[in-house]
Design an enzyme around this catalytic site. Structure first.
Site, PDB file in Angstrom:
ATOM      1  N   ASN A  76       0.851  -1.185   0.000  1.00 45.76           N
ATOM      2  CA  ASN A  76       0.000   0.000   0.000  1.00 45.76           C
ATOM      3  C   ASN A  76       0.890   1.241   0.000  1.00 45.76           C
ATOM      4  O   ASN A  76       1.975   1.216   0.602  1.00 45.76           O
ATOM      5  CB  ASN A  76      -0.883  -0.026   1.268  1.00 45.76           C
ATOM      6  CG  ASN A  76      -2.010   0.975   1.198  1.00 45.76           C
ATOM      7  OD1 ASN A  76      -1.819   2.168   1.418  1.00 45.76           O
ATOM      8  ND2 ASN A  76      -3.194   0.497   0.875  1.00 45.76           N
ATOM      9  N   GLU A  97       1.733 -14.688   3.849  1.00 41.56           N
ATOM     10  CA  GLU A  97       1.267 -15.699   4.801  1.00 41.56           C
ATOM     11  C   GLU A  97      -0.034 -15.250   5.458  1.00 41.56           C
ATOM     12  O   GLU A  97      -0.949 -16.050   5.679  1.00 41.56           O
ATOM     13  CB  GLU A  97       2.314 -15.945   5.884  1.00 41.56           C
ATOM     14  CG  GLU A  97       3.644 -16.475   5.376  1.00 41.56           C
ATOM     15  CD  GLU A  97       4.656 -15.369   5.079  1.00 41.56           C
ATOM     16  OE1 GLU A  97       4.283 -14.312   4.530  1.00 41.56           O
ATOM     17  OE2 GLU A  97       5.848 -15.577   5.397  1.00 41.56           O
ATOM     18  N   CYS A 157       4.822 -13.054  10.883  1.00 38.63           N
ATOM     19  CA  CYS A 157       4.165 -14.198  10.232  1.00 38.63           C
ATOM     20  C   CYS A 157       4.482 -15.510  10.947  1.00 38.63           C
ATOM     21  O   CYS A 157       3.675 -16.438  10.918  1.00 38.63           O
ATOM     22  CB  CYS A 157       4.532 -14.262   8.757  1.00 38.63           C
ATOM     23  SG  CYS A 157       3.638 -12.999   7.819  1.00 38.63           S
TER      24      CYS A 157
HETATM   25  N1  THU Z   1       6.772 -10.231   3.154  1.00 38.56           N
HETATM   26  C1  THU Z   1       5.886 -11.270   3.126  1.00 38.56           C
HETATM   27  O1  THU Z   1       4.916 -11.261   2.353  1.00 38.56           O
HETATM   28  N2  THU Z   1       6.097 -12.305   3.980  1.00 38.56           N
HETATM   29  C2  THU Z   1       7.156 -12.389   4.828  1.00 38.56           C
HETATM   30  O2  THU Z   1       7.191 -13.272   5.663  1.00 38.56           O
HETATM   31  C3  THU Z   1       8.267 -11.442   4.684  1.00 38.56           C
HETATM   32  C4  THU Z   1       7.915 -10.166   4.045  1.00 38.56           C
HETATM   33  C5  THU Z   1       6.533  -9.091   2.257  1.00 38.56           C
HETATM   34  C6  THU Z   1       6.132  -7.818   2.930  1.00 38.56           C
HETATM   35  C7  THU Z   1       6.534  -6.789   1.906  1.00 38.56           C
HETATM   36  O3  THU Z   1       5.476  -6.673   0.948  1.00 38.56           O
HETATM   37  C8  THU Z   1       7.735  -7.413   1.213  1.00 38.56           C
HETATM   38  O4  THU Z   1       7.697  -8.787   1.530  1.00 38.56           O
HETATM   39  C9  THU Z   1       9.067  -6.835   1.659  1.00 38.56           C
HETATM   40  O5  THU Z   1       9.193  -6.834   3.036  1.00 38.56           O
END
Ligand code: THU
Length: 130
Positions: free
Chosen positions: A45, A55, A89
């Site tokens: 966003n 996750e 997560c």
């Molecule tokens: N991100 C995830 O989707 N899962 C994780 O466990 C680590 C980080 C995403 C959040 C953000 O959109 C991007 O990765 C960089 O931090």
């Protein structure tokens, strides 16, 4: 479904990521104890802290689907080391896991690291402590 198709579905989820700010797509796929699958991707966003992790998206989808037991969760990024769940997560996964839950950290080539819940989040806090 076999592991190859789980990997393909996780890759498909990663391809849907909305990541204009980090350019770091993540895909997640949950396999429940019933054998059903739920996917998620990260959705960022312009107001940065409002972004959702992959996750978290997959967990929300699982709960909306009426399920609460993660048997296996695949997390994929484009890195060779695979998708490493962030601290937040790890706690989210923990809520819907047990000691048999497997966490598969994947690159697009497949599973790079396979760990269980106690390795993901040792000595963790969870619902049974309340
Ligand atoms: N991100 C995830 O989707 N899962 C994780 O466990 C680590 C980080 C995403 C959040 C953000 O959109 C991007 O990765 C960089 O931090």
């Amino acid at each position: 479904m076999n592991e190859e198709s789980y990997i393909a579905a996780t890759k498909e989820a990663m391809s849907k990521a909305y990541v204009p700010y980090s350019n770091y797509p993540v895909g997640a796929l949950i396999v429940t104890d019933n054998g059903n699958t739920y996917s998620g991707c990260n959705v960022e966003n312009a107001s940065y802290p409002l972004g959702n992790c992959a996750e978290a998206s997959a967990i929300a989808s699982m709960v909306i689907g009426g399920e609460k037991k993660i048997k296996t969760i695949y997390v994929m990024t484009k890195n060779d080391e695979g998708g490493i769940p962030c601290g937040g997560c790890r706690q989210r996964i923990r809520e819907f896991s047990d000691s048999n839950t497997q966490i598969m950290m994947c690159s697009p080539d497949g599973v790079q690291q396979r760990i269980n819940l106690s390795e993901l989040l040792p000595n963790s806090f969870g619902p049974e402590h309340l």
